[in-house]
Enzyme design. Structure first.
Site, PDB file in Angstrom:
ATOM      1  N   LYS A   1      11.043  -8.497  -4.874  1.00 51.15           N
ATOM      2  CA  LYS A   1      11.133  -8.572  -3.418  1.00 51.15           C
ATOM      3  C   LYS A   1      12.558  -8.806  -2.923  1.00 51.15           C
ATOM      4  O   LYS A   1      12.902  -8.407  -1.811  1.00 51.15           O
ATOM      5  CB  LYS A   1      10.195  -9.664  -2.882  1.00 51.15           C
ATOM      6  CG  LYS A   1       8.720  -9.339  -3.064  1.00 51.15           C
ATOM      7  CD  LYS A   1       7.824 -10.392  -2.433  1.00 51.15           C
ATOM      8  CE  LYS A   1       6.355 -10.038  -2.637  1.00 51.15           C
ATOM      9  NZ  LYS A   1       5.452 -10.979  -1.929  1.00 51.15           N
TER      10      LYS A   1
ATOM     11  N   SER B   1      -2.595  -6.448  -9.648  1.00 43.72           N
ATOM     12  CA  SER B   1      -2.364  -5.857  -8.333  1.00 43.72           C
ATOM     13  C   SER B   1      -3.631  -5.736  -7.484  1.00 43.72           C
ATOM     14  O   SER B   1      -4.678  -5.288  -7.941  1.00 43.72           O
ATOM     15  CB  SER B   1      -1.743  -4.469  -8.493  1.00 43.72           C
ATOM     16  OG  SER B   1      -1.722  -3.796  -7.259  1.00 43.72           O
TER      17      SER B   1
ATOM     18  N   GLY C   1      10.672 -15.031  -3.435  1.00 41.87           N
ATOM     19  CA  GLY C   1      10.649 -14.207  -2.228  1.00 41.87           C
ATOM     20  C   GLY C   1       9.520 -14.560  -1.284  1.00 41.87           C
ATOM     21  O   GLY C   1       9.690 -14.557  -0.060  1.00 41.87           O
TER      22      GLY C   1
ATOM     23  N   ASP D   1       4.685  -9.692   4.510  1.00 50.15           N
ATOM     24  CA  ASP D   1       4.177 -11.006   4.107  1.00 50.15           C
ATOM     25  C   ASP D   1       4.266 -11.979   5.286  1.00 50.15           C
ATOM     26  O   ASP D   1       3.395 -12.827   5.468  1.00 50.15           O
ATOM     27  CB  ASP D   1       4.995 -11.575   2.942  1.00 50.15           C
ATOM     28  CG  ASP D   1       4.629 -10.965   1.606  1.00 50.15           C
ATOM     29  OD1 ASP D   1       3.506 -10.433   1.475  1.00 50.15           O
ATOM     30  OD2 ASP D   1       5.470 -11.011   0.689  1.00 50.15           O
TER      31      ASP D   1
ATOM     32  N   ASN E   1       8.737  -6.638   1.081  1.00 49.69           N
ATOM     33  CA  ASN E   1       7.524  -6.262   0.344  1.00 49.69           C
ATOM     34  C   ASN E   1       6.965  -4.922   0.811  1.00 49.69           C
ATOM     35  O   ASN E   1       5.905  -4.502   0.372  1.00 49.69           O
ATOM     36  CB  ASN E   1       6.447  -7.345   0.470  1.00 49.69           C
ATOM     37  CG  ASN E   1       5.788  -7.353   1.821  1.00 49.69           C
ATOM     38  OD1 ASN E   1       6.469  -7.319   2.857  1.00 49.69           O
ATOM     39  ND2 ASN E   1       4.470  -7.396   1.857  1.00 49.69           N
TER      40      ASN E   1
ATOM     41  N   GLY F   1       7.643 -23.759  -4.601  1.00 43.57           N
ATOM     42  CA  GLY F   1       8.239 -22.534  -5.109  1.00 43.57           C
ATOM     43  C   GLY F   1       9.403 -22.079  -4.251  1.00 43.57           C
ATOM     44  O   GLY F   1       9.518 -22.467  -3.080  1.00 43.57           O
TER      45      GLY F   1
END
Length: 244
Positions: free
Chosen positions: A65, A14, A127, A101, A86, A124
């Site tokens: 998310k 984090s 979220g 985001d 988020n 990918g």
């Protein structure tokens, strides 16, 4: 004391806790704390709310998310479109989801764009990828989505060839490939096709230069990691919480 924090699992990677602790110290904000709340299962979210009655806002990271949406009372327009959250605002007993985001990525990407950056590949489908799609649509940049498994509207890494790479001069990694501690992994691209006309953007910030970015840089491409995006999305979250 106002409590803010981060939910996700795991949270060893984090960024948010350290960032907000330093922000509170630097700006003399003494009535706020920021904590990590690792949840092995999103079903534990209601229990967290009961255990932390002083919560005033939360950030949300992998893998929740999208999974957190059923527990929210409302969504901002961007979060409604992206279907991923988020940032959660607590106000008078209601929980509203936001997607900062989107803000962070857009503000970080725009200064890097050149006239030849006309099409993008999104690596990918999680979220974060949804936020990236939203921004590219706002910027009128067509894109293709790449994943390990075939899905409607998604191509596989095996399908990538010289022509596709040449025609998509922005490549954005939204997957966790290359994130600490698995720093020896990278999306399976034909890196030999990358040129100096490409821009490789990795949402990962730890390590600062992933194998994905290293290989792009070796071919002369412009590169950018996700650190600035994280700072910008964190500040956007704080604006939402503090303005309330």
């Amino acid at each position: 004391m106002k409590v803010f924090g981060l939910i996700g699992h795991p949270l060893s990677h984090s960024f948010s806790k350290g960032y907000f602790e330093e922000k509170f110290r630097r700006e003399g904000i003494r009535d706020c704390v920021y904590e990590n709340f690792p949840l092995p299962d999103i079903a534990q979210f209601p229990a967290l709310l009961q255990q932390q009655p002083d919560l005033c806002g939360l950030n949300v990271t992998i893998p929740y998310k999208e999974a957190v949406l059923p527990w929210l009372d409302g969504l901002s327009p961007a979060a409604e479109q992206v279907k991923a959250v988020n940032c959660i605002q607590f106000h008078e007993g209601t929980l509203t989801g936001f997607n900062t985001d989107v803000t962070g990525f857009k503000r970080s990407l725009q200064p890097l764009l050149k006239p030849h950056h006309t099409h993008a590949l999104i690596l990918g489908t999680g979220g974060a990828a949804k936020a990236v799609k939203f921004v590219l649509q706002e910027l009128n940049i067509p894109f293709m989505v790449v994943s390990r498994s075939a899905q409607p509207g998604v191509i596989t890494y095996d399908a990538l060839d010289k022509d596709i790479i040449a025609g998509h001069t922005i490549i954005i990694n939204t997957s966790p490939l290359g994130m600490y501690p698995q720093t020896d992994t990278a999306p399976a691209l034909p890196y030999e096709c990358i040129t100096r006309h490409h821009l490789l953007y990795d949402l990962i910030y730890n390590p600062a230069k992933t194998l994905f970015l290293q290989q792009g840089e070796a071919k002369g491409a412009a590169i950018k990691n996700g650190h600035e995006m994280l700072v910008l999305q964190a500040e956007a979250s704080w604006d939402i919480w503090s303005n309330e």
